[in-house]
Design a protein around this motif. Structure first.
Motif, PDB file in Angstrom:
ATOM      1  N   GLN A  36      27.722  37.919  14.949  1.00  0.00           N
ATOM      2  CA  GLN A  36      28.319  37.195  13.902  1.00  0.00           C
ATOM      3  C   GLN A  36      27.199  36.698  12.834  1.00  0.00           C
ATOM      4  O   GLN A  36      26.434  35.405  13.441  1.00  0.00           O
ATOM      5  CB  GLN A  36      29.242  36.126  14.178  1.00  0.00           C
ATOM      6  CG  GLN A  36      30.343  36.679  14.982  1.00  0.00           C
ATOM      7  CD  GLN A  36      31.515  35.741  15.552  1.00  0.00           C
ATOM      8  OE1 GLN A  36      32.082  35.010  14.776  1.00  0.00           O
ATOM      9  NE2 GLN A  36      31.469  35.497  16.917  1.00  0.00           N
ATOM     10  N   TRP A  38      26.829  34.734  10.250  1.00  0.00           N
ATOM     11  CA  TRP A  38      26.949  33.376   9.947  1.00  0.00           C
ATOM     12  C   TRP A  38      26.716  32.307  10.881  1.00  0.00           C
ATOM     13  O   TRP A  38      26.263  31.301  11.003  1.00  0.00           O
ATOM     14  CB  TRP A  38      28.346  33.087   9.062  1.00  0.00           C
ATOM     15  CG  TRP A  38      28.410  33.562   7.699  1.00  0.00           C
ATOM     16  CD1 TRP A  38      29.148  34.670   7.401  1.00  0.00           C
ATOM     17  CD2 TRP A  38      27.723  33.223   6.603  1.00  0.00           C
ATOM     18  NE1 TRP A  38      28.885  35.019   6.227  1.00  0.00           N
ATOM     19  CE2 TRP A  38      28.245  34.097   5.482  1.00  0.00           C
ATOM     20  CE3 TRP A  38      26.771  32.329   6.379  1.00  0.00           C
ATOM     21  CZ2 TRP A  38      27.665  33.921   4.361  1.00  0.00           C
ATOM     22  CZ3 TRP A  38      26.330  32.239   5.165  1.00  0.00           C
ATOM     23  CH2 TRP A  38      26.780  33.029   4.068  1.00  0.00           C
ATOM     24  N   ALA A  39      27.375  32.723  12.286  1.00  0.00           N
ATOM     25  CA  ALA A  39      27.258  31.998  13.347  1.00  0.00           C
ATOM     26  C   ALA A  39      25.755  31.810  13.697  1.00  0.00           C
ATOM     27  O   ALA A  39      25.324  30.814  14.062  1.00  0.00           O
ATOM     28  CB  ALA A  39      28.234  32.535  14.454  1.00  0.00           C
ATOM     29  N   GLY A  42      23.967  29.396  11.577  1.00  0.00           N
ATOM     30  CA  GLY A  42      24.145  28.194  11.877  1.00  0.00           C
ATOM     31  C   GLY A  42      23.499  27.607  13.174  1.00  0.00           C
ATOM     32  O   GLY A  42      23.253  26.452  13.190  1.00  0.00           O
ATOM     33  N   THR A 284      27.842  22.100   7.614  1.00  0.00           N
ATOM     34  CA  THR A 284      28.212  23.375   7.421  1.00  0.00           C
ATOM     35  C   THR A 284      28.039  24.178   8.485  1.00  0.00           C
ATOM     36  O   THR A 284      28.597  25.194   9.076  1.00  0.00           O
ATOM     37  CB  THR A 284      27.727  23.815   5.949  1.00  0.00           C
ATOM     38  OG1 THR A 284      28.256  22.830   5.007  1.00  0.00           O
ATOM     39  CG2 THR A 284      28.348  25.254   5.846  1.00  0.00           C
ATOM     40  N   ASN A 287      29.981  23.869  11.492  1.00  0.00           N
ATOM     41  CA  ASN A 287      31.170  24.478  11.206  1.00  0.00           C
ATOM     42  C   ASN A 287      30.902  26.237  11.562  1.00  0.00           C
ATOM     43  O   ASN A 287      31.928  26.637  11.943  1.00  0.00           O
ATOM     44  CB  ASN A 287      31.850  24.190   9.985  1.00  0.00           C
ATOM     45  CG  ASN A 287      32.227  22.814   9.809  1.00  0.00           C
ATOM     46  OD1 ASN A 287      32.834  22.210  10.582  1.00  0.00           O
ATOM     47  ND2 ASN A 287      32.251  22.331   8.557  1.00  0.00           N
ATOM     48  N   TRP A 288      29.991  26.560  10.943  1.00  0.00           N
ATOM     49  CA  TRP A 288      29.626  28.143  11.199  1.00  0.00           C
ATOM     50  C   TRP A 288      29.818  28.429  13.138  1.00  0.00           C
ATOM     51  O   TRP A 288      29.977  29.538  13.401  1.00  0.00           O
ATOM     52  CB  TRP A 288      28.622  28.539  10.592  1.00  0.00           C
ATOM     53  CG  TRP A 288      28.698  28.612   9.161  1.00  0.00           C
ATOM     54  CD1 TRP A 288      29.826  28.569   8.376  1.00  0.00           C
ATOM     55  CD2 TRP A 288      27.534  28.707   8.139  1.00  0.00           C
ATOM     56  NE1 TRP A 288      29.532  28.668   6.962  1.00  0.00           N
ATOM     57  CE2 TRP A 288      27.881  28.599   6.757  1.00  0.00           C
ATOM     58  CE3 TRP A 288      26.088  28.533   8.195  1.00  0.00           C
ATOM     59  CZ2 TRP A 288      27.262  28.685   5.793  1.00  0.00           C
ATOM     60  CZ3 TRP A 288      25.245  28.677   7.149  1.00  0.00           C
ATOM     61  CH2 TRP A 288      25.859  28.728   5.934  1.00  0.00           C
ATOM     62  N   ASP A 291      33.329  28.243  14.272  1.00  0.00           N
ATOM     63  CA  ASP A 291      34.121  29.311  13.928  1.00  0.00           C
ATOM     64  C   ASP A 291      33.629  30.639  14.755  1.00  0.00           C
ATOM     65  O   ASP A 291      34.394  31.464  15.315  1.00  0.00           O
ATOM     66  CB  ASP A 291      33.712  29.672  12.300  1.00  0.00           C
ATOM     67  CG  ASP A 291      34.548  29.046  11.801  1.00  0.00           C
ATOM     68  OD1 ASP A 291      35.480  27.923  12.312  1.00  0.00           O
ATOM     69  OD2 ASP A 291      34.167  28.649  10.489  1.00  0.00           O
TER      70      ASP A 291
END
Length: 302
Positions: A36, A38-39, A42, A284, A287-288, A291
């Motif tokens: 992932q 975006w994860a 993050g 943010t 939060n990534w 998720d």
């Protein structure tokens, strides 16, 4: 041919096939997380923020609490001051580096403490008899009734504004929310067959809670706590901005936003925009990560 209950009991004794929904598919959770983007982004952002903050004594070019001669309100890119200076000549880059220590501390430490407390409360309330469960959850409901800012004002009045009133406020703010989530998850798990099978094998209540139920509710606990950490960094910054949290001259992102906002008219918007952007980016990123962990720890995620 064995019955479903017998098969459940036999499966509990087999370590290679642990009963319950916590069992993940063949790939590891961290492999799912790495798929992932975006994860992963993050995780990188949070790790960089933590490492830079920990290395502040070696990375910061100046003392974050002391002005440098008469170099006041220098713009970004000034000689010797990459991000300029503030209204009393303190190096902005040094303050941003040191400010991460307090901002990240109040984002992580109270959430960790609150998660531990809420996990114990949620497990006990979700598994205990109705009388005990009802009493515990009514206490949690009372905590829901108080606005979080009132806790902050009360602690600041008792102990004076600073770091620890913010930490205590965040703990009291997070515990009821986390407890409610964990309580709901435990209530959903306690009636499942793997729990009944464990009881049939003679496991004690504590063993059922911590060996069977807790591993199967750990995923939402981790995800929710991660998300709360991001929100609490923003909340702690807002408390510092209104004068309840970290006090000057200690470097703190929220305090830098508040102090810099007063200097917009002097043509120095970067003094509040830079720490504000960092707070937004780190929150943010958390939060990534939350998720990503939600999907990575989901045993039915495809």
């Amino acid at each position: 041919m064995s019955s479903p209950v017998e098969r459940d009991i036999v499966s509990l004794g087999a370590p290679a096939a642990h009963a319950g929904p916590a069992a993940l598919p063949s790939d590891r959770w961290w492999q799912r997380l790495l798929r992932q983007p975006w994860a992963c982004a993050g995780v990188v952002i949070v790790l960089v923020a933590v490492l830079v903050s920990l290395a502040a004594p070696w990375l910061a070019p100046y003392d974050p609490t002391t002005g440098v001669g008469g170099d006041k309100l220098l713009p970004i890119g000034s000689d010797g001051h990459l991000l300029g200076t503030d209204d009393i000549g303190r190096d902005v880059l040094s303050r941003l580096i040191w400010g991460g220590r307090t901002s990240l501390l109040v984002g992580f430490l109270p959430v960790v403490i609150a998660t531990v407390l809420a996990t114990v409360l949620g497990l006990v309330a979700g598994y205990a008899p109705e009388l005990v469960s009802g009493i515990l959850m009514r206490v949690v409901d009372i905590l829901f009734a108080f606005p979080t800012v009132l806790f902050a004002i009360a602690f600041a009045a008792l102990y004076g504004p600073g770091l620890w009133p913010v930490v205590l406020t965040i703990i009291l703010a997070a515990v009821p929310y986390l407890t409610r989530v964990i309580y709901s998850e435990v209530k959903a798990e306690r009636g499942k067959e793997y729990v009944e099978a464990s009881r049939a094998l003679g496991a004690s209540g504590a063993a059922v809670l911590f060996r069977e139920i807790l591993p199967n509710v750990s995923a939402p606990i981790i995800v929710y706590a991660t998300t709360w950490a991001g929100g609490m960094i923003v909340f702690a910054a807002s408390l510092s901005a209104v004068g309840i949290g970290v006090q000057p001259p200690t470097a703190d992102w929220g305090r830098m936003v508040a102090d810099g906002a007063k200097l917009f008219a002097l043509g120095a918007p970067q003094l509040s925009l830079l720490p504000g952007l960092i707070i937004t980016l780190v929150a943010t990123a958390l939060n990534w990560v939350g998720d990503g962990l939600r999907d990575a720890l989901d045993p039915y995620h495809s």
